[in-house]
Every structure is written in structure tokens, then in C-alpha cells.
Design a protein around this motif. Structure first.
Motif, PDB file in Angstrom:
ATOM      1  N   HIS A   1       0.835  -1.200   0.000  1.00 40.98           N
ATOM      2  CA  HIS A   1       0.000   0.000   0.000  1.00 40.98           C
ATOM      3  C   HIS A   1       0.877   1.260   0.000  1.00 40.98           C
ATOM      4  CE1 HIS A   1      -3.896   1.868   0.444  1.00 40.98           C
ATOM      5  NE2 HIS A   1      -3.386   2.685   1.351  1.00 40.98           N
TER       6      HIS A   1
ATOM      7  N   ASP B   1       2.603   4.591   0.968  1.00 43.93           N
ATOM      8  CA  ASP B   1       3.066   5.118   2.268  1.00 43.93           C
ATOM      9  C   ASP B   1       3.430   4.049   3.294  1.00 43.93           C
ATOM     10  OD1 ASP B   1       3.209   7.722   1.718  1.00 43.93           O
ATOM     11  OD2 ASP B   1       1.327   8.320   2.677  1.00 43.93           O
TER      12      ASP B   1
ATOM     13  N   LYS C   1       7.663   1.301   0.877  1.00 46.51           N
ATOM     14  CA  LYS C   1       8.368   0.607  -0.215  1.00 46.51           C
ATOM     15  C   LYS C   1       9.629   1.361  -0.630  1.00 46.51           C
ATOM     16  CE  LYS C   1       4.718   0.823  -2.881  1.00 46.51           C
ATOM     17  NZ  LYS C   1       3.688   1.333  -1.932  1.00 46.51           N
TER      18      LYS C   1
ATOM     19  N   ASN D   1       6.462  -3.498   8.338  1.00 43.75           N
ATOM     20  CA  ASN D   1       7.327  -2.318   8.438  1.00 43.75           C
ATOM     21  C   ASN D   1       6.851  -1.354   9.527  1.00 43.75           C
ATOM     22  OD1 ASN D   1       9.507  -0.746   7.599  1.00 43.75           O
ATOM     23  ND2 ASN D   1       8.210   0.466   6.197  1.00 43.75           N
ATOM     24  N   LYS D   2       7.692  -0.389   9.820  1.00 46.15           N
ATOM     25  CA  LYS D   2       7.418   0.668  10.802  1.00 46.15           C
ATOM     26  C   LYS D   2       7.234   0.094  12.204  1.00 46.15           C
ATOM     27  CE  LYS D   2       5.352   3.666   7.278  1.00 46.15           C
ATOM     28  NZ  LYS D   2       4.502   4.807   6.996  1.00 46.15           N
TER      29      LYS D   2
ATOM     30  N   SER E   1      12.091  -2.159  10.455  1.00 49.09           N
ATOM     31  CA  SER E   1      11.918  -0.727  10.258  1.00 49.09           C
ATOM     32  C   SER E   1      12.810  -0.319   9.087  1.00 49.09           C
ATOM     33  CB  SER E   1      12.314   0.057  11.514  1.00 49.09           C
ATOM     34  OG  SER E   1      12.445   1.426  11.171  1.00 49.09           O
TER      35      SER E   1
HETATM   36  P1  GDP Z   1       5.819   4.115  -0.161  1.00 55.31           P
HETATM   37  O1  GDP Z   1       4.710   4.982  -0.656  1.00 55.31           O
HETATM   38  O2  GDP Z   1       5.322   2.724   0.140  1.00 55.31           O
HETATM   39  O3  GDP Z   1       7.009   4.080  -1.065  1.00 55.31           O
HETATM   40  O4  GDP Z   1       6.274   4.691   1.261  1.00 55.31           O
HETATM   41  P2  GDP Z   1       7.540   5.572   1.615  1.00 55.31           P
HETATM   42  O5  GDP Z   1       8.770   4.742   1.602  1.00 55.31           O
HETATM   43  O6  GDP Z   1       7.529   6.798   0.786  1.00 55.31           O
HETATM   44  O7  GDP Z   1       7.225   5.921   3.104  1.00 55.31           O
HETATM   45  C1  GDP Z   1       6.150   6.729   3.499  1.00 55.31           C
HETATM   46  C2  GDP Z   1       6.455   7.432   4.810  1.00 55.31           C
HETATM   47  O8  GDP Z   1       6.664   6.467   5.834  1.00 55.31           O
HETATM   48  C3  GDP Z   1       7.725   8.248   4.725  1.00 55.31           C
HETATM   49  O9  GDP Z   1       7.516   9.448   5.450  1.00 55.31           O
HETATM   50  C4  GDP Z   1       8.745   7.383   5.417  1.00 55.31           C
HETATM   51  O10 GDP Z   1       9.755   8.136   6.047  1.00 55.31           O
HETATM   52  C5  GDP Z   1       7.902   6.670   6.445  1.00 55.31           C
HETATM   53  N1  GDP Z   1       8.492   5.358   6.804  1.00 55.31           N
HETATM   54  C6  GDP Z   1       8.874   4.390   5.932  1.00 55.31           C
HETATM   55  N2  GDP Z   1       9.358   3.331   6.614  1.00 55.31           N
HETATM   56  C7  GDP Z   1       9.282   3.659   7.926  1.00 55.31           C
HETATM   57  C8  GDP Z   1       9.636   2.969   9.115  1.00 55.31           C
HETATM   58  O11 GDP Z   1      10.147   1.848   9.121  1.00 55.31           O
HETATM   59  N3  GDP Z   1       9.392   3.617  10.289  1.00 55.31           N
HETATM   60  C9  GDP Z   1       8.844   4.838  10.324  1.00 55.31           C
HETATM   61  N4  GDP Z   1       8.635   5.391  11.502  1.00 55.31           N
HETATM   62  N5  GDP Z   1       8.504   5.520   9.246  1.00 55.31           N
HETATM   63  C10 GDP Z   1       8.714   4.935   8.046  1.00 55.31           C
END
Ligand code: GDP
Length: 510
Positions: A80, A82, A85, A180-181, A216
Motif C-alpha cells: 500500500h 506510504d 516501499k 514495516n514501521k 523498520s
Molecule cells: P511508499 O509509498 O510505500 O514508497 O512509502 P515511503 O517509503 O515513501 O514511506 C512513506 C512514509 O513512511 C515516509 O515518510 C517514510 O519516512 C515513512 N516510513 C517508511 N518506513 C518507515 C519505518 O520503518 N518507520 C517509520 N517510523 N517511518 C517509516
């Protein structure tokens, strides 16, 4: 323009239903279309091309198992928006930068290779998620061996999570779950796993075979665990390839570089790519001039599963296209030539279908029109016919051209209803002899108009005016088009004149 082609077909009287698309290309017929329509027909250009032999390049038959050697897995990251990825891909890339000499910087080329400390390698596709995955599948190419499904631990399963699962299942590609996260306080990895059960993604703890890694991406935590899970799954899958013989591969990304021309990133799937190899992809071909890895370093060869940037294409081939090595430049040209030809043929076939459907539609409409007219009087019928569209007019002129009868088409214009009616009544009673037939194609009240001239031109007819006129520009138009306009003020004279005209149409008596 299909309408023009259609119109031309109608006028030539070719019955498309009796023709196969191939015979449609017959020279005689093409000439006829072009001559009669006076237009440039795109088929005319193709007419000379006899049906060619299929000289396409194809993949080789599966290799002898003895030739197969292990290859790295190719991984796509889905999930999904954000959920992390991009962050995950960035973190994975960074592990490589750290491993390289200082100053090394990875560039985005659509795919990159990760070297693990254990010596294992993993190729990650770095193209915008679903779109690329679906595009490649739609083309029947399958580059991905493993899908890493990223789900944010605080969000859980969302709409695109479910879509991603569907993509992986449709492509029969196994999933590794990256929860993740997990650094976030509200993270709830167990809930994620439970939610996924409803979508048939069953983690090991629940008795399934999907490995789940709590991680993470942002902090780089458990990245190695994710990589190890990937390697473990790859071992189970026993991924192997034949690195000998002609190269086969898939284009992951392509672009035009200012200095280097068309550049593509490819994943090699069979054989070993080297400088000088001749490749075809879609309707482009290349003599490989240079190859680069994701760090912009030149490489001398690329083996199966290796992503590589290729320079040397004549045109930009599209992402997802299959790459095949051929023996020579001449052979590459032949393949591209064939592919262009085959595409054109396909296009023509589709055009023909449209034309056939249209022709049928108009034939049906014409038939219906005729049926509905059969109850009307001769004159009502004529009047009604001329209200109908130009296709019907074309159809009528075609019919007339087909018959061997001698016909004199006439247009009658009178000063008032009464006079026109009187003339038509006389003409009605006129008994056509066997040799020449009078055909009133139009009648009306008022001066001779441009429309009358046009009709007369279409039907090669003569215009009779009773107590009417034609202004100067109309007369000039008629003269230019060689159309006879005859004016009379006495009905009797008009009829006599018409009879003379009819006899002049008769074949000379012997
Ligand atoms: P994508 O749309 O799936 O590619 O998601 P992004 O990689 O752009 O991440 C979206 C947001 O989530 C960004 O602000 C990232 O910094 C944040 N984020 C991604 N991975 C992590 C994580 O492991 N921990 C935290 N706290 N934030 C994360």
C-alpha cells in the motif's frame, strides 16, 4: 480515414463479405479502390508486399537441465502507498553504498543488485510498484521470482495491500511479508498477520509457509533478516538458469540519454550478455556498445538475474519487452522488419473488421429503407430516397453502374407545384421502351440550385427547368462540370426535348 475508405469501397461495389483479409490485399482490388476513389489509400502502398514469411526471433526451447546453474532471485516490492516501499529500497541500496569505496553513489536505473556478506546476491526491481509488475505480466514476461509485501505495522491491511496479494497470486509468485514501521509505538505486527489470514496469506506461526519479518525500513532494522528470508526462499525455489548460448532477457526500464541515445535497463534471464552482442526487443535492435551496473560502473558481462544498463539501441524499446539475441545485424534488421510488417497487417485486419461491420450496417439500413418504400408511389419514393443519406446515394449509383440498362437520369424543376406535378404526371405515363429508361432522380420547385448541380453530377443526369432560371454562378458551375441544364416555358417543348435526349442515349440503329 475509415469513412473515406468505406465510401470508396461502396462505390467500387466490392463485396467485402466474400473476401478474406489476405485476398483483400490483392493488387487488382486495391487499384480499383484507388482509381475510383481518386484518393491515396494506405493499402495501396502495401499491395506489392506479398505475404511474407514469418522471420521473427523466438525464445529457445528449455535448456538441458545439465546446463542449469543457480542464479540470484529477482524480487519486486509491493504494498500500500506510504507503507514504506521506497524507504525500504533506499535502505537496501544504502547497504551497498556502505559496502563500496567511499564516494560511490547508486543511481536509479530500475533495478539493482544487493551483495550479502554471505556472498549471496539478490536483484531488486526498483520500478514503480504495481504498474510495472502488471505491464510485464500483461506481456507474458515474468521476471519476478519473489514478492516482498510491505505492510505498515500501525496501519495493517489496506486496499493496495489486497491488490498486491492478488497480483502475486495471479502471477504465482511467492510472498515474503515485511511488517514495516515496527519502530513506531503504535505498531501491532500480530494484528497484521491476523488480518492477512483473511486474504490467504498465512504466516509460519499460523501453520502457513509465508515468512514474516518485523522491521523498520527507516531505521534499517532487520534489513538483513529480510535479505536472509529472501535467500532462504530462493533456495527452496531452486532458481536456476542456463548462462550459455543466445541471450534472453526482459527490459525493465528505458529512456533516452542526451549523450548515449536510447538506454535500457534489462534483466538477463538466459545466456551471458557481452559487448558486441546483437539484440532485438520489440521493434528496436541494438549492437551492445556499453554496459553499466547501477553504480554507473562499466561491466563486461551480465549473467542471468543480473540487472544491466545497455547502450547501443537504435530506438527506445518499451519496458516489459522481451530481449532476444540474434546472430547478426542483418538478422536483427530482418526481425524488426518482420515485426513492423506484422503489426501493419494486424492493423489492416482490424480496419477491415470495422469496414465490414459498417458496410453491413449500411446494407441493412438500405434494405430496410427499400422495404419501407415499397408501399409508396413512385414519386413519394423518389422524394423519400433523396432525404436519406449520401451512403444510400452512393449505393444507388453503384447499383446503376452495375446494371447494363440505358438510363437517363433527370432532375425536374418547376416554377410552382402545379407545373412540376403536371410534368411528372406526363413522365409517369411515359412508357420506358426496352432500351432506355427515364429515371427522375430529383424534382422540386424553384430555380436550379447548387444541390441540383451536384446531384446531376453524381448521377450524370440532365436538369430540366420549367419557367425557372439559374443564376450566373450556377450556370458557370454547370458549364464547368459539363452538366446540361435545359430551360423551357412550354411543357410540350420540354417533353419533346426530353424524348430527343432519350433517343440520343439509344445505341445507334444498324
Ligand atoms: P511508499 O509509498 O510505500 O514508497 O512509502 P515511503 O517509503 O515513501 O514511506 C512513506 C512514509 O513512511 C515516509 O515518510 C517514510 O519516512 C515513512 N516510513 C517508511 N518506513 C518507515 C519505518 O520503518 N518507520 C517509520 N517510523 N517511518 C517509516
Amino acid at each position: 480515414d475509415i469513412d473515406h475508405v468505406y465510401e470508396a469501397l461502396l462505390l467500387t461495389g466490392v463485396d467485402l463479405d466474400s473476401l478474406e483479409p489476405d485476398s483483400v490485399l490483392e493488387e487488382v482490388w486495391i487499384k480499383e479502390v484507388v482509381n475510383k476513389s481518386g484518393m491515396k489509400c494506405k493499402w495501396a502502398k502495401l499491395k506489392q508486399e506479398k505475404v511474407r514469411e514469418n522471420k521473427d526471433a523466438v525464445r529457445r526451447p528449455p535448456a538441458d537441465p545439465a546446463l542449469l546453474t543457480p542464479r540470484p532471485p529477482v524480487v519486486t516490492i509491493l504494498g500500500h502507498v506510504d507503507h514504506g516501499k521506497t524507504t525500504l529500497l533506499d535502505s537496501l541500496r544504502k547497504t551497498q553504498v556502505a559496502a563500496m569505496e567511499a564516494g560511490g553513489i547508486t543511481q536509479h536505473i530500475g533495478a539493482f543488485l544487493v551483495h550479502l556478506p554471505s556472498g549471496e546476491k539478490i536483484t531488486f526491481l526498483d520500478t514503480p510498484g504495481h504498474a510495472a509488475f502488471s505491464a510485464m505480466r500483461a506481456r507474458g514476461t515474468q521476471v519476478t521470482d519473489i514478492v516482498i509485501l510491505v505492510v505498515a505495522a500501525e496501519d495493517g491491511v489496506m486496499k493496495q495491500t489486497i491488490e498486491s496479494i492478488q497480483h502475486a497470486k495471479n502471477a504465482k509468485v511467492p510472498i515474503i511479508l515485511a511488517i514495516n514501521k515496527c519502530d513506531k509505538p503504535e505498531a501491532d505486527p500480530e494484528r497484521v498477520k491476523k488480518e492477512l489470514l483473511a486474504h490467504d496469506v498465512v504466516c509460519e506461526e499460523y501453520g502457513g509457509d509465508v515468512q514474516a519479518v518485523h522491521m523498520s525500513a527507516l531505521k534499517g532494522e532487520n534489513l538483513m533478516a529480510l535479505a536472509e528470508a529472501t535467500v532462504a526462499l530462493a533456495e527452496v525455489l531452486e532458481l536456476k538458469a542456463d548462462s550459455t548460448g543466445l541471450v534472453e532477457g526482459t527490459i525493465i526500464e528505458s529512456r533516452t540519454d542526451q549523450g548515449r541515445g536510447p538506454v535500457t535497463t534489462a534483466i538477463i534471464q538466459r545466456g551471458t550478455l557481452r559487448k558486441g552482442c546483437i539484440l532485438v526487443a520489440g521493434k528496436s535492435w541494438a549492437k551492445v556498445r556499453l554496459m553499466f551496473d547501477e553504480n554507473g560502473k562499466t561491466v563486461d558481462e551480465a549473467t542471468p538475474s543480473m540487472p544491466v544498463e545497455i547502450v547501443g539501441w537504435k530506438e527506445v524499446p518499451s519496458a516489459g519487452a522481451e530481449i532476444l539475441e540474434v546472430e547478426s545485424e542483418q538478422r536483427a534488421r530482418e526481425v524488426v522488419d518482420w515485426r513492423n510488417y506484422a503489426e501493419q497487417q494486424e492493423k489492416i485486419k482490424q480496419d477491415m473488421e470495422v469496414i465490414k461491420a459498417k458496410q453491413k450496417e449500411h446494407k441493412d439500413a438500405y434494405k430496410k429503407e427499400r422495404e419501407s418504400l415499397s408501399n409508396l408511389t413512385w414519386r413519394q419514393r423518389k422524394a423519400a430516397l433523396f432525404k436519406t443519406n449520401k451512403h444510400l446515394i452512393a449505393m444507388r449509383s453503384k447499383e446503376r453502374a452495375e446494371s447494363d440498362r440505358n438510363v437517363l437520369p433527370v432532375i425536374v424543376k418547376g416554377d410552382v407545384d402545379g407545373s412540376t406535378e403536371a410534368i411528372l404526371n406526363i413522365l409517369d405515363s411515359y412508357n420506358a421502351d426496352d432500351e432506355c429508361e427515364l429515371d427522375v432522380i430529383h424534382f422540386g420547385v424553384g430555380d436550379v440550385s447548387e444541390n441540383d448541380i451536384n446531384l446531376a453530377e453524381t448521377f450524370k443526369g440532365v436538369i430540366y427547368g420549367f419557367s425557372v432560371n439559374a443564376n450566373k454562378s450556377i450556370q458557370q458551375l454547370a458549364a464547368k462540370k459539363g452538366i446540361k441544364i435545359k430551360f423551357h416555358n412550354i411543357i410540350y417543348h420540354l417533353i419533346e426535348d426530353l424524348k430527343d435526349e432519350l433517343s440520343s442515349k439509344l445505341p445507334p440503329s444498324v
